[in-house]
Write a protein that holds these residues in place. Structure first.
Motif, PDB file in Angstrom:
ATOM      1  N   VAL A  15      -2.554  -0.396   3.742  1.00  0.00           N
ATOM      2  CA  VAL A  15      -2.885  -1.625   4.476  1.00  0.00           C
ATOM      3  C   VAL A  15      -3.819  -2.504   3.647  1.00  0.00           C
ATOM      4  CG1 VAL A  15      -3.996  -2.558   6.550  1.00  0.00           C
ATOM      5  CG2 VAL A  15      -2.528  -0.555   6.727  1.00  0.00           C
ATOM      6  N   VAL A  16      -4.819  -1.901   2.990  1.00  0.00           N
ATOM      7  CA  VAL A  16      -5.749  -2.676   2.157  1.00  0.00           C
ATOM      8  C   VAL A  16      -4.984  -3.432   1.081  1.00  0.00           C
ATOM      9  CG1 VAL A  16      -7.609  -2.519   0.458  1.00  0.00           C
ATOM     10  CG2 VAL A  16      -7.743  -1.194   2.566  1.00  0.00           C
ATOM     11  N   MET A  17      -4.067  -2.749   0.416  1.00  0.00           N
ATOM     12  CA  MET A  17      -3.335  -3.391  -0.675  1.00  0.00           C
ATOM     13  C   MET A  17      -2.380  -4.474  -0.163  1.00  0.00           C
ATOM     14  SD  MET A  17      -4.358  -2.315  -3.606  1.00  0.00           S
ATOM     15  CE  MET A  17      -5.990  -2.466  -2.873  1.00  0.00           C
ATOM     16  N   VAL A  18      -1.760  -4.228   0.991  1.00  0.00           N
ATOM     17  CA  VAL A  18      -0.885  -5.261   1.561  1.00  0.00           C
ATOM     18  C   VAL A  18      -1.699  -6.497   1.928  1.00  0.00           C
ATOM     19  CG1 VAL A  18       0.567  -5.850   3.545  1.00  0.00           C
ATOM     20  CG2 VAL A  18       0.916  -3.682   2.341  1.00  0.00           C
ATOM     21  N   ILE A  19      -2.871  -6.299   2.556  1.00  0.00           N
ATOM     22  CA  ILE A  19      -3.735  -7.436   2.879  1.00  0.00           C
ATOM     23  C   ILE A  19      -4.163  -8.154   1.604  1.00  0.00           C
ATOM     24  CG2 ILE A  19      -5.981  -8.120   3.824  1.00  0.00           C
ATOM     25  CD1 ILE A  19      -5.711  -5.824   5.839  1.00  0.00           C
ATOM     26  N   TYR A  20      -4.570  -7.376   0.582  1.00  0.00           N
ATOM     27  CA  TYR A  20      -5.037  -7.981  -0.659  1.00  0.00           C
ATOM     28  C   TYR A  20      -3.966  -8.871  -1.274  1.00  0.00           C
ATOM     29  CZ  TYR A  20      -6.700  -8.590  -5.401  1.00  0.00           C
ATOM     30  OH  TYR A  20      -7.083  -9.155  -6.586  1.00  0.00           O
ATOM     31  N   PHE A  21      -2.729  -8.378  -1.320  1.00  0.00           N
ATOM     32  CA  PHE A  21      -1.672  -9.187  -1.922  1.00  0.00           C
ATOM     33  C   PHE A  21      -1.173 -10.280  -0.985  1.00  0.00           C
ATOM     34  CE2 PHE A  21      -1.324  -5.722  -5.042  1.00  0.00           C
ATOM     35  CZ  PHE A  21      -1.253  -6.485  -6.207  1.00  0.00           C
ATOM     36  N   ILE A 149      13.359  -2.797   2.511  1.00  0.00           N
ATOM     37  CA  ILE A 149      14.308  -2.081   3.363  1.00  0.00           C
ATOM     38  C   ILE A 149      13.918  -0.606   3.472  1.00  0.00           C
ATOM     39  CG2 ILE A 149      16.696  -1.240   3.459  1.00  0.00           C
ATOM     40  CD1 ILE A 149      17.565  -4.028   2.485  1.00  0.00           C
ATOM     41  N   ARG A 150      13.292  -0.065   2.427  1.00  0.00           N
ATOM     42  CA  ARG A 150      12.840   1.326   2.461  1.00  0.00           C
ATOM     43  C   ARG A 150      11.633   1.513   3.390  1.00  0.00           C
ATOM     44  NH1 ARG A 150      14.833   4.843  -1.315  1.00  0.00           N
ATOM     45  NH2 ARG A 150      12.967   6.130  -1.080  1.00  0.00           N
ATOM     46  N   GLY A 151      10.917   0.426   3.712  1.00  0.00           N
ATOM     47  CA  GLY A 151       9.863   0.535   4.708  1.00  0.00           C
ATOM     48  C   GLY A 151       8.501   0.075   4.239  1.00  0.00           C
ATOM     49  N   ALA A 152       7.576  -0.063   5.212  1.00  0.00           N
ATOM     50  CA  ALA A 152       6.230  -0.555   4.918  1.00  0.00           C
ATOM     51  C   ALA A 152       5.486   0.369   3.966  1.00  0.00           C
ATOM     52  CB  ALA A 152       5.449  -0.720   6.225  1.00  0.00           C
ATOM     53  N   LYS A 153       5.699   1.677   4.086  1.00  0.00           N
ATOM     54  CA  LYS A 153       5.000   2.605   3.197  1.00  0.00           C
ATOM     55  C   LYS A 153       5.402   2.377   1.748  1.00  0.00           C
ATOM     56  CE  LYS A 153       3.770   7.464   2.586  1.00  0.00           C
ATOM     57  NZ  LYS A 153       3.979   7.468   1.132  1.00  0.00           N
ATOM     58  N   ALA A 154       6.679   2.105   1.508  1.00  0.00           N
ATOM     59  CA  ALA A 154       7.135   1.816   0.146  1.00  0.00           C
ATOM     60  C   ALA A 154       6.463   0.554  -0.387  1.00  0.00           C
ATOM     61  CB  ALA A 154       8.656   1.667   0.119  1.00  0.00           C
ATOM     62  N   VAL A 155       6.284  -0.434   0.493  1.00  0.00           N
ATOM     63  CA  VAL A 155       5.590  -1.662   0.090  1.00  0.00           C
ATOM     64  C   VAL A 155       4.134  -1.354  -0.245  1.00  0.00           C
ATOM     65  CG1 VAL A 155       4.844  -3.952   0.848  1.00  0.00           C
ATOM     66  CG2 VAL A 155       7.122  -3.122   1.451  1.00  0.00           C
ATOM     67  N   GLY A 156       3.472  -0.565   0.610  1.00  0.00           N
ATOM     68  CA  GLY A 156       2.075  -0.218   0.356  1.00  0.00           C
ATOM     69  C   GLY A 156       1.907   0.585  -0.914  1.00  0.00           C
ATOM     70  N   ASP A 157       2.784   1.554  -1.148  1.00  0.00           N
ATOM     71  CA  ASP A 157       2.688   2.387  -2.355  1.00  0.00           C
ATOM     72  C   ASP A 157       2.901   1.558  -3.618  1.00  0.00           C
ATOM     73  OD1 ASP A 157       2.212   4.579  -0.782  1.00  0.00           O
ATOM     74  OD2 ASP A 157       4.266   5.354  -0.879  1.00  0.00           O
ATOM     75  N   SER A 158       3.894   0.682  -3.615  1.00  0.00           N
ATOM     76  CA  SER A 158       4.134  -0.153  -4.793  1.00  0.00           C
ATOM     77  C   SER A 158       2.995  -1.144  -4.999  1.00  0.00           C
ATOM     78  CB  SER A 158       5.473  -0.893  -4.659  1.00  0.00           C
ATOM     79  OG  SER A 158       5.501  -1.700  -3.489  1.00  0.00           O
ATOM     80  N   SER A 159       2.369  -1.597  -3.914  1.00  0.00           N
ATOM     81  CA  SER A 159       1.255  -2.531  -4.034  1.00  0.00           C
ATOM     82  C   SER A 159       0.062  -1.892  -4.728  1.00  0.00           C
ATOM     83  CB  SER A 159       0.838  -3.051  -2.650  1.00  0.00           C
ATOM     84  OG  SER A 159       1.865  -3.818  -2.055  1.00  0.00           O
ATOM     85  N   PHE A 162       0.806  -2.201  -8.403  1.00  0.00           N
ATOM     86  CA  PHE A 162       0.639  -3.582  -8.859  1.00  0.00           C
ATOM     87  C   PHE A 162      -0.840  -3.952  -8.963  1.00  0.00           C
ATOM     88  CE2 PHE A 162       4.856  -4.327  -6.491  1.00  0.00           C
ATOM     89  CZ  PHE A 162       5.573  -3.832  -7.571  1.00  0.00           C
ATOM     90  N   ALA A 163      -1.637  -3.472  -8.018  1.00  0.00           N
ATOM     91  CA  ALA A 163      -3.069  -3.770  -8.048  1.00  0.00           C
ATOM     92  C   ALA A 163      -3.702  -3.220  -9.321  1.00  0.00           C
ATOM     93  CB  ALA A 163      -3.760  -3.189  -6.819  1.00  0.00           C
ATOM     94  N   ARG A 236     -11.137  -1.042   9.333  1.00  0.00           N
ATOM     95  CA  ARG A 236     -11.603  -0.481   8.070  1.00  0.00           C
ATOM     96  C   ARG A 236     -10.974  -1.202   6.883  1.00  0.00           C
ATOM     97  NH1 ARG A 236     -10.905   5.984   9.513  1.00  0.00           N
ATOM     98  NH2 ARG A 236     -12.573   6.113  11.080  1.00  0.00           N
ATOM     99  N   ALA A 237      -9.691  -1.504   6.987  1.00  0.00           N
ATOM    100  CA  ALA A 237      -8.999  -2.185   5.898  1.00  0.00           C
ATOM    101  C   ALA A 237      -9.571  -3.575   5.660  1.00  0.00           C
ATOM    102  CB  ALA A 237      -7.504  -2.272   6.206  1.00  0.00           C
ATOM    103  N   MET A 238      -9.875  -4.293   6.731  1.00  0.00           N
ATOM    104  CA  MET A 238     -10.467  -5.618   6.594  1.00  0.00           C
ATOM    105  C   MET A 238     -11.840  -5.538   5.932  1.00  0.00           C
ATOM    106  SD  MET A 238      -8.447  -8.038   7.640  1.00  0.00           S
ATOM    107  CE  MET A 238      -7.079  -8.422   8.737  1.00  0.00           C
ATOM    108  N   LEU A 239     -12.614  -4.524   6.296  1.00  0.00           N
ATOM    109  CA  LEU A 239     -13.945  -4.354   5.730  1.00  0.00           C
ATOM    110  C   LEU A 239     -13.891  -4.140   4.219  1.00  0.00           C
ATOM    111  CD1 LEU A 239     -16.878  -4.239   6.807  1.00  0.00           C
ATOM    112  CD2 LEU A 239     -16.646  -1.749   6.881  1.00  0.00           C
ATOM    113  N   ILE A 240     -12.849  -3.487   3.752  1.00  0.00           N
ATOM    114  CA  ILE A 240     -12.672  -3.259   2.315  1.00  0.00           C
ATOM    115  C   ILE A 240     -12.057  -4.481   1.641  1.00  0.00           C
ATOM    116  CG2 ILE A 240     -11.478  -1.842   0.590  1.00  0.00           C
ATOM    117  CD1 ILE A 240     -11.532   0.449   2.679  1.00  0.00           C
ATOM    118  N   ALA A 241     -11.083  -5.096   2.291  1.00  0.00           N
ATOM    119  CA  ALA A 241     -10.303  -6.161   1.655  1.00  0.00           C
ATOM    120  C   ALA A 241     -11.114  -7.436   1.435  1.00  0.00           C
ATOM    121  CB  ALA A 241      -9.066  -6.471   2.499  1.00  0.00           C
ATOM    122  N   VAL A 242     -12.022  -7.781   2.357  1.00  0.00           N
ATOM    123  CA  VAL A 242     -12.771  -9.043   2.232  1.00  0.00           C
ATOM    124  C   VAL A 242     -13.576  -9.102   0.931  1.00  0.00           C
ATOM    125  CG1 VAL A 242     -14.619 -10.445   3.201  1.00  0.00           C
ATOM    126  CG2 VAL A 242     -12.815  -9.593   4.690  1.00  0.00           C
TER     127      VAL A 242
END
Length: 464
Positions: A15-21, A149-159, A162-163, A236-242
């Motif tokens: 979630v942190v990485m998705v928010i960041y990107f 298409i593989r799902g949100a977890k695949a997006v989070g893992d790849s993010s 990339f980070a 928690r994710a917002m607290l880290i991402a900001v």
């Protein structure tokens, strides 16, 4: 809504990485701020804007995400707070700016791929051949449509990958810049404003640029149903991402200013690859340009995740054909909706979108104001709704939080009108008017009085 398996779910760091990107993805794109507002004011804007623009949005998103952690996110919030019509208009407006931004990210990937090929191999094919450049953008679109298409977890893992590819070259650049500054300290923050421009004028010149680079905090809301335990994870994710987003802009800008390039050329001939080369040599410039490619990948990947869920959400409430509700038989994702938006991105990726940045911010601003109005309305009409996270200060505190970003939107519009005229308002107005028109037309063609499917009452199913 479907017999397909449940989609994979995001954990905290996903979630942190998705928010960041969804918000930043790196410092790329903020260079024009220095070129328009001068170094001193650019640094002020980078630090001050999050306080009055980002943090109020984060507070609003966190309260509503934990109060209604439902599939559909802000669309459901606004519908619950202000009614079906305004919920549709908010979702439609959010989809429009998301489409423009996602297509621009595909074009950004093409541009940074061209920069990398130029710096590393002296190849300018993508600059000379528009079709080749478009095919590169389409390759990106197809790749990340498949990832989504593989799902949100695949997006989070790849993010996460990339980070790392974005952060590492910038960290090297920052360390080398710090060593260079220690050896020869110079007042890199000067001038504070451009010549013949006062403080207010310089603030207004860069405001839309920095607002554009700090928008997107609410994007995660459309996939709340694909987050493990959103009540705990989202705050928690917002607290880290900001702080991550703020430092991700501030430190590279500080490093770039040490390079000694004329601040007036920032965003034109001096972008981060060129600034990195001036600090550490050609090898660092190539590395940062490669980081820019991964930045564009992450930005696009996160935007597809958020934006592709909106046609699915509209179809679930019967504003689009029922086939867009269908989930993938293996991954449980709304694959038809993902394919639909990907085709739209490919059609738009043929052209750059720099001139649409102001219009995009205005569309986002309208969408955001509707979310804040829903926040206020729900405090009045549903005071007993469980709110695991509650903005402090009662109703006055909520109103104050809503007024800060609203004021900055109005200030930015006023400043742009004074500098560039009212031309951008025409396009923005046409796009905004398309929302009520779509509500009437799609309601007549597809909905025909059918009851909504997505409501805040879905909350118990989202607690796992």
């Amino acid at each position: 809504m479907s017999t397909a398996p449940a989609p994979s779910k995001l954990g905290l760091w996903g979630v942190v990485m998705v928010i960041y990107f969804a918000v930043a993805g790196g410092a790329f794109g903020i260079e024009g701020l220095i070129g328009s507002s001068a170094p001193g004011m650019a640094l002020v804007l980078t630090l001050v804007t999050p306080l009055i623009w980002s943090i109020p949005t984060v507070l609003m998103v966190t309260e509503l995400s934990t109060a209604m952690p439902v599939e559909g996110g802000y669309y459901v919030w606004v519908k619950r707070g202000l009614g079906r019509f305004w919920g549709f208009c908010q979702g439609w407006t959010a989809w429009l700016y998301g489409v423009v931004i996602a297509a621009s990210f595909a074009a950004l990937f093409r541009d940074y791929t061209s920069s990398f090929l130029n710096l590393a191999f002296g190849v300018d094919l993508l600059d000379q051949n528009p079709l080749a450049g478009w095919l590169v953008a389409v390759a990106l679109i197809i790749t990340f449509a498949l990832v989504n298409i593989r799902g949100a977890k695949a997006v989070g893992d790849s993010s996460k990958v990339f980070a790392a590819m974005v952060f590492v070259p910038f960290i090297v650049m920052i360390v080398l810049a710090a060593a260079k500054y220690a050896a020869n300290p110079t007042p890199f923050w000067l001038p504070l404003t451009p010549p013949d421009t006062g403080l207010v004028g310089a603030f207004g010149l860069g405001l839309f640029i920095v607002m554009y680079n700090y928008l997107g905090w609410d994007s995660i809301s459309t996939v709340l149903g694909e987050i493990r335990n959103p009540l705990k994870v989202v705050p928690r994710a917002m607290l880290i991402a900001v702080p991550l987003v703020i430092l991700g802009y501030l430190l590279p800008v500080l490093a770039g200013l040490v390079a000694g390039a004329d601040w007036k050329t920032w965003g034109d001939s001096a972008n981060f690859p060129e600034l990195a080369a001036a600090i550490g040599g050609r090898w660092l410039g190539v590395w940062v340009a490669l980081g820019g490619m991964f930045c564009a990948m992450g930005l696009f990947n996160a935007m597809v995740l958020s934006n592709s869920r909106l046609p699915f959400i509209f179809a679930a409430d019967h504003y689009l054909p029922a086939r867009y509700v269908e989930r993938h038989p293996v991954y449980g994702t709304p694959f038809r909706s993902i394919i639909l938006v990907s085709v739209v991105y490919a059609a738009l990726a043929f052209r750059p979108f720099e001139r649409l940045a102001v219009t995009t911010v205005l569309l986002y601003g309208v969408s955001l104001i509707l979310q804040f109005l829903a926040l206020i309305a729900l405090r009045v009409t549903a005071p007993d709704m469980p709110r695991p996270f509650r903005i402090p200060g009662g109703l006055p505190g909520v109103i104050l939080v809503a007024l800060l970003p609203t004021a900055i939107i109005l200030l930015a519009v006023r400043g742009t009108v004074l500098e560039e005229g009212t031309g951008f308002l025409t396009l923005a107005g046409m796009l905004l008017l398309s929302a009520p028109l779509a509500y009437v037309l799609l309601g007549a063609v597809f909905k025909r009085g059918k009851a909504d499917t997505l409501t805040h009452d879905l909350r118990p199913a989202q607690m796992d």
